[in-house]
Motif scaffolding. Structure first.
Motif, PDB file in Angstrom:
ATOM      1  N   TRP A  87     -15.189  27.493  20.056  1.00 51.15           N
ATOM      2  CA  TRP A  87     -15.972  27.133  18.772  1.00 51.15           C
ATOM      3  C   TRP A  87     -15.262  27.992  17.457  1.00 51.15           C
ATOM      4  O   TRP A  87     -15.565  27.815  16.610  1.00 51.15           O
ATOM      5  CB  TRP A  87     -17.404  27.187  18.898  1.00 51.15           C
ATOM      6  CG  TRP A  87     -18.268  28.359  19.429  1.00 51.15           C
ATOM      7  CD1 TRP A  87     -18.532  29.219  18.223  1.00 51.15           C
ATOM      8  CD2 TRP A  87     -18.385  28.908  20.988  1.00 51.15           C
ATOM      9  NE1 TRP A  87     -18.800  30.851  18.945  1.00 51.15           N
ATOM     10  CE2 TRP A  87     -18.899  30.166  20.271  1.00 51.15           C
ATOM     11  CE3 TRP A  87     -18.252  28.892  21.953  1.00 51.15           C
ATOM     12  CZ2 TRP A  87     -19.209  31.539  21.240  1.00 51.15           C
ATOM     13  CZ3 TRP A  87     -18.298  29.375  22.872  1.00 51.15           C
ATOM     14  CH2 TRP A  87     -19.081  30.178  23.231  1.00 51.15           C
ATOM     15  N   LEU A  88     -14.668  28.828  18.296  1.00 51.28           N
ATOM     16  CA  LEU A  88     -14.510  29.691  16.911  1.00 51.28           C
ATOM     17  C   LEU A  88     -12.864  29.128  16.660  1.00 51.28           C
ATOM     18  O   LEU A  88     -12.213  29.018  17.501  1.00 51.28           O
ATOM     19  CB  LEU A  88     -14.190  31.504  17.015  1.00 51.28           C
ATOM     20  CG  LEU A  88     -15.501  31.795  17.470  1.00 51.28           C
ATOM     21  CD1 LEU A  88     -15.648  33.702  18.213  1.00 51.28           C
ATOM     22  CD2 LEU A  88     -16.778  31.656  16.474  1.00 51.28           C
ATOM     23  N   ASP A  89     -12.339  29.731  15.174  1.00 52.62           N
ATOM     24  CA  ASP A  89     -10.670  29.437  14.779  1.00 52.62           C
ATOM     25  C   ASP A  89     -10.086  29.940  15.002  1.00 52.62           C
ATOM     26  O   ASP A  89      -8.799  30.082  15.420  1.00 52.62           O
ATOM     27  CB  ASP A  89     -11.035  28.968  12.868  1.00 52.62           C
ATOM     28  CG  ASP A  89     -12.040  28.734  12.891  1.00 52.62           C
ATOM     29  OD1 ASP A  89     -12.312  27.199  13.314  1.00 52.62           O
ATOM     30  OD2 ASP A  89     -12.780  28.738  11.504  1.00 52.62           O
ATOM     31  N   LEU A 180     -16.413  18.609  23.546  1.00 53.54           N
ATOM     32  CA  LEU A 180     -17.405  19.801  24.296  1.00 53.54           C
ATOM     33  C   LEU A 180     -17.238  19.747  25.721  1.00 53.54           C
ATOM     34  O   LEU A 180     -17.161  20.994  26.043  1.00 53.54           O
ATOM     35  CB  LEU A 180     -18.742  18.761  24.142  1.00 53.54           C
ATOM     36  CG  LEU A 180     -20.300  20.101  24.655  1.00 53.54           C
ATOM     37  CD1 LEU A 180     -19.929  21.010  23.972  1.00 53.54           C
ATOM     38  CD2 LEU A 180     -21.122  19.159  24.023  1.00 53.54           C
ATOM     39  N   TYR A 181     -16.742  18.545  26.124  1.00 53.72           N
ATOM     40  CA  TYR A 181     -16.073  18.521  27.876  1.00 53.72           C
ATOM     41  C   TYR A 181     -15.118  19.384  28.003  1.00 53.72           C
ATOM     42  O   TYR A 181     -15.331  20.198  28.296  1.00 53.72           O
ATOM     43  CB  TYR A 181     -16.351  17.201  28.012  1.00 53.72           C
ATOM     44  CG  TYR A 181     -17.741  16.711  28.913  1.00 53.72           C
ATOM     45  CD1 TYR A 181     -17.698  16.288  29.667  1.00 53.72           C
ATOM     46  CD2 TYR A 181     -18.438  15.875  27.437  1.00 53.72           C
ATOM     47  CE1 TYR A 181     -19.620  16.012  30.061  1.00 53.72           C
ATOM     48  CE2 TYR A 181     -19.530  15.487  28.571  1.00 53.72           C
ATOM     49  CZ  TYR A 181     -20.179  15.421  29.469  1.00 53.72           C
ATOM     50  OH  TYR A 181     -21.678  15.009  30.287  1.00 53.72           O
ATOM     51  N   ASP A 182     -13.875  19.199  27.002  1.00 58.04           N
ATOM     52  CA  ASP A 182     -12.863  20.220  26.847  1.00 58.04           C
ATOM     53  C   ASP A 182     -13.563  21.665  26.957  1.00 58.04           C
ATOM     54  O   ASP A 182     -13.416  22.555  27.014  1.00 58.04           O
ATOM     55  CB  ASP A 182     -11.772  19.510  25.708  1.00 58.04           C
ATOM     56  CG  ASP A 182     -11.364  18.139  25.778  1.00 58.04           C
ATOM     57  OD1 ASP A 182     -11.310  18.110  26.961  1.00 58.04           O
ATOM     58  OD2 ASP A 182     -10.425  17.799  25.107  1.00 58.04           O
ATOM     59  N   ALA A 183     -14.409  21.907  25.918  1.00 65.36           N
ATOM     60  CA  ALA A 183     -14.570  23.342  26.087  1.00 65.36           C
ATOM     61  C   ALA A 183     -15.470  23.782  27.357  1.00 65.36           C
ATOM     62  O   ALA A 183     -15.470  25.103  27.340  1.00 65.36           O
ATOM     63  CB  ALA A 183     -15.798  23.907  24.542  1.00 65.36           C
ATOM     64  N   MET A 225     -24.776  28.414  23.699  1.00 65.64           N
ATOM     65  CA  MET A 225     -24.148  28.715  22.454  1.00 65.64           C
ATOM     66  C   MET A 225     -23.549  27.631  22.691  1.00 65.64           C
ATOM     67  O   MET A 225     -22.700  27.868  21.185  1.00 65.64           O
ATOM     68  CB  MET A 225     -23.664  30.375  23.602  1.00 65.64           C
ATOM     69  CG  MET A 225     -23.356  31.512  22.372  1.00 65.64           C
ATOM     70  SD  MET A 225     -22.406  32.847  22.904  1.00 65.64           S
ATOM     71  CE  MET A 225     -24.103  33.204  24.344  1.00 65.64           C
ATOM     72  N   LEU A 226     -22.715  26.977  23.490  1.00 66.55           N
ATOM     73  CA  LEU A 226     -21.297  26.589  23.414  1.00 66.55           C
ATOM     74  C   LEU A 226     -21.752  25.044  22.329  1.00 66.55           C
ATOM     75  O   LEU A 226     -20.892  24.749  20.936  1.00 66.55           O
ATOM     76  CB  LEU A 226     -20.804  26.081  24.660  1.00 66.55           C
ATOM     77  CG  LEU A 226     -20.326  25.007  24.226  1.00 66.55           C
ATOM     78  CD1 LEU A 226     -18.648  25.284  23.551  1.00 66.55           C
ATOM     79  CD2 LEU A 226     -19.193  24.745  25.506  1.00 66.55           C
ATOM     80  N   LEU A 227     -22.785  25.160  22.854  1.00 60.56           N
ATOM     81  CA  LEU A 227     -22.962  23.560  21.629  1.00 60.56           C
ATOM     82  C   LEU A 227     -23.620  23.807  20.963  1.00 60.56           C
ATOM     83  O   LEU A 227     -23.096  22.984  20.056  1.00 60.56           O
ATOM     84  CB  LEU A 227     -24.272  23.037  22.286  1.00 60.56           C
ATOM     85  CG  LEU A 227     -24.617  22.129  22.306  1.00 60.56           C
ATOM     86  CD1 LEU A 227     -23.550  20.623  22.851  1.00 60.56           C
ATOM     87  CD2 LEU A 227     -26.132  21.110  22.647  1.00 60.56           C
ATOM     88  N   MET A 230     -20.406  24.588  19.010  1.00 63.29           N
ATOM     89  CA  MET A 230     -18.924  23.195  18.613  1.00 63.29           C
ATOM     90  C   MET A 230     -19.744  22.200  17.983  1.00 63.29           C
ATOM     91  O   MET A 230     -19.441  21.783  16.998  1.00 63.29           O
ATOM     92  CB  MET A 230     -19.341  22.395  20.184  1.00 63.29           C
ATOM     93  CG  MET A 230     -18.151  23.808  21.075  1.00 63.29           C
ATOM     94  SD  MET A 230     -16.372  23.384  20.967  1.00 63.29           S
ATOM     95  CE  MET A 230     -16.463  21.943  20.592  1.00 63.29           C
ATOM     96  N   ALA A 231     -21.324  22.287  17.146  1.00 58.33           N
ATOM     97  CA  ALA A 231     -21.580  21.164  16.404  1.00 58.33           C
ATOM     98  C   ALA A 231     -21.494  21.472  15.166  1.00 58.33           C
ATOM     99  O   ALA A 231     -20.808  21.556  14.467  1.00 58.33           O
ATOM    100  CB  ALA A 231     -23.791  21.440  16.624  1.00 58.33           C
TER     101      ALA A 231
END
Length: 445
Positions: A87-89, A180-183, A225-227, A230-231
């Motif tokens: 989720w980070l650039d 999201l699924y890829d992450a 954390m990821l969700l 990513m949002a």
């Protein structure tokens, strides 16, 4: 762990993070050239950092702060190792850590160690819990004064109605869910089925079952954390807040678990629909501890807005076969997969504390060969005289602090720290408006 970084030379910084009692990631940002030192020696920060309130403030009068000189703990990597942060650039890696004392013993106030201790008790009996979680969440546009569903990237419109198990609702955010699924694949989080739920912009993703309870809790903590990350990357918010919309159902976090023996056989199965004696004992333990553990399943002020009748969230302490109005449901299906579904927790929980409470209570039931009351039939909300969960935050804190069963599951220091944290939050939350409470919970929990 070092090999992972060698294989990912694009990574420029790492984050080392542990879960505090609210499930908030606490830690440091470290340049990648110093990562080897963290892997070999760990890192240090005050023990009090795992015992902050929801705002990230010290707990007033906590013995971990001034009384002890705010001494350090030693944070060591968990067995999870490095993973990307999609989720980070900028290319970054996360290293989950947990806390130890200077003498090398686990720090009793670390929620991950609390779960590890419960799992070790199962291992001593030759048993292994197998766990899976279902996490509900809302996608929210919080850019204006009022919360609302984000614009669909496909249609540019807002779907202003709940759509249970709607393919159209899922497809409206297809790009987001694909990313999201890829992450999840990159982070090795076993995300399975996604569905739309009964709330406004509400969805659920199931995490696959795992015979390592620590890893199952890690998966839930990392997924949250990821969700949320990513949002934000897609221009909106994702929230596990228990009840962001008063008029719609709230977010639950349902836990499925069974127990296998040394031969890999499910001890909850008796080749029939009713399950084994061991299953009944585990159910009885969960029911007996449920009221005293309300604080683990409903840890925040907003949590109690979810636990109301006719809201798809249980408020009565009961169990049943294939019945989603009960607090504990025994799903039907293949007897070899017989399991318990614990349906009380909200999406705002700390997964480590929640799972430790559930598995610890079930183990007490097994150890004491407890027997549950008869399973209910029909609508649990319509049955009178069922015992109830704690109805207020303050009541839940008192019950947790004074419970004999809780004392058999958690160390004294963790109980003390959590109670002090929650009493401080009760005090300061009373000063806030409903809008201010929503603002703090939307992103944190």
């Amino acid at each position: 762990m070092k090999n992972w970084l060698r294989k990912h030379p694009e990574v420029r910084t790492i984050r080392v993070a542990a879960a505090d009692l609210n499930g908030q990631p606490r830690g440091k940002r470290v340049p990648v050239r110093f990562a080897d030192a963290v892997v070999e020696n760990g890192t240090r920060f005050p023990m009090s950092v795992l015992n902050l309130d929801i705002w990230g403030e010290d707990i007033d009068d906590s013995p971990l702060v001034f009384e002890s000189g705010d001494k350090d703990g030693i944070l060591k990597p968990t067995e999870r190792g490095f993973m990307p942060m999609p989720w980070l650039d900028s290319p970054s890696a996360l290293l989950p850590i947990w806390m130890y004392r200077e003498n090398g013993k686990p720090y009793e106030g670390d929620p991950r160690h609390a779960l590890s201790s419960v799992v070790a008790r199962y291992k001593k009996r030759g048993l292994t819990p197998v766990c899976a979680m279902e996490l509900e969440f809302f996608l929210i546009d919080d850019s204006g004064k009022n919360l609302q569903v984000p614009l669909s990237p496909r249609s540019g419109k807002r779907r202003k109605a709940a759509e249970i198990m709607s393919i159209r609702a899922l497809d409206s955010f297809d790009t987001f869910f694909t990313d999201l699924y890829d992450a999840c694949e990159e982070m090795d989080i076993p995300a399975d089925t996604a569905i739309s739920e009964s709330g406004l912009g509400q969805f659920e993703i199931n995490l696959m079952h795992c015979d390592d309870a620590l890893r199952a809790a890690d998966d839930a903590w990392l997924f949250k954390m990821l969700l949320k990350g990513m949002a934000r990357h897609h221009g909106f918010a994702a929230s596990f807040m228990a009840k962001p919309y008063p008029e719609y159902s709230g977010n639950g976090l349902h836990t499925h678990f069974s127990v296998i023996d040394k031969d890999g056989d499910n001890v909850f199965s008796n080749d029939g629909p009713e399950g084994s004696d061991m299953l009944r004992h585990a159910v009885a333990g969960c029911l007996a501890a449920m009221r005293d553990c309300t604080l683990l399943f409903a840890p925040h002020a907003n949590s109690y807005d979810r636990l109301i009748p006719e809201s798809h969230a249980p408020n009565a302490i009961c169990w049943a076969y294939e019945n989603r109005t009960s607090a504990i449901r025994i799903p039907s299906g293949n007897p070899a997969a017989r399991r318990i579904e614990h349906r009380v927790a909200g999406g705002d929980v700390n997964p480590y504390l929640m799972l430790a409470g559930i598995l610890g209570a079930a183990l007490i039931g097994i150890e004491d060969q407890m027997e549950p009351p008869k399973p209910i039939t029909g609508n649990a909300y319509a049955i009178e005289d069922l015992p109830l969960l704690c109805e207020t935050w303050e009541e839940a804190i008192d019950a947790f602090e004074n419970s004999e069963m809780v004392a058999r599951i958690f160390p004294k220091e963790l109980i003390r720290n959590l109670v002090m944290t929650k009493r401080q939050e009760v005090h300061y939350m009373a000063e806030l408006s409903p809008e201010e409470k929503t603002e703090i919970y939307l992103d944190t929990v």
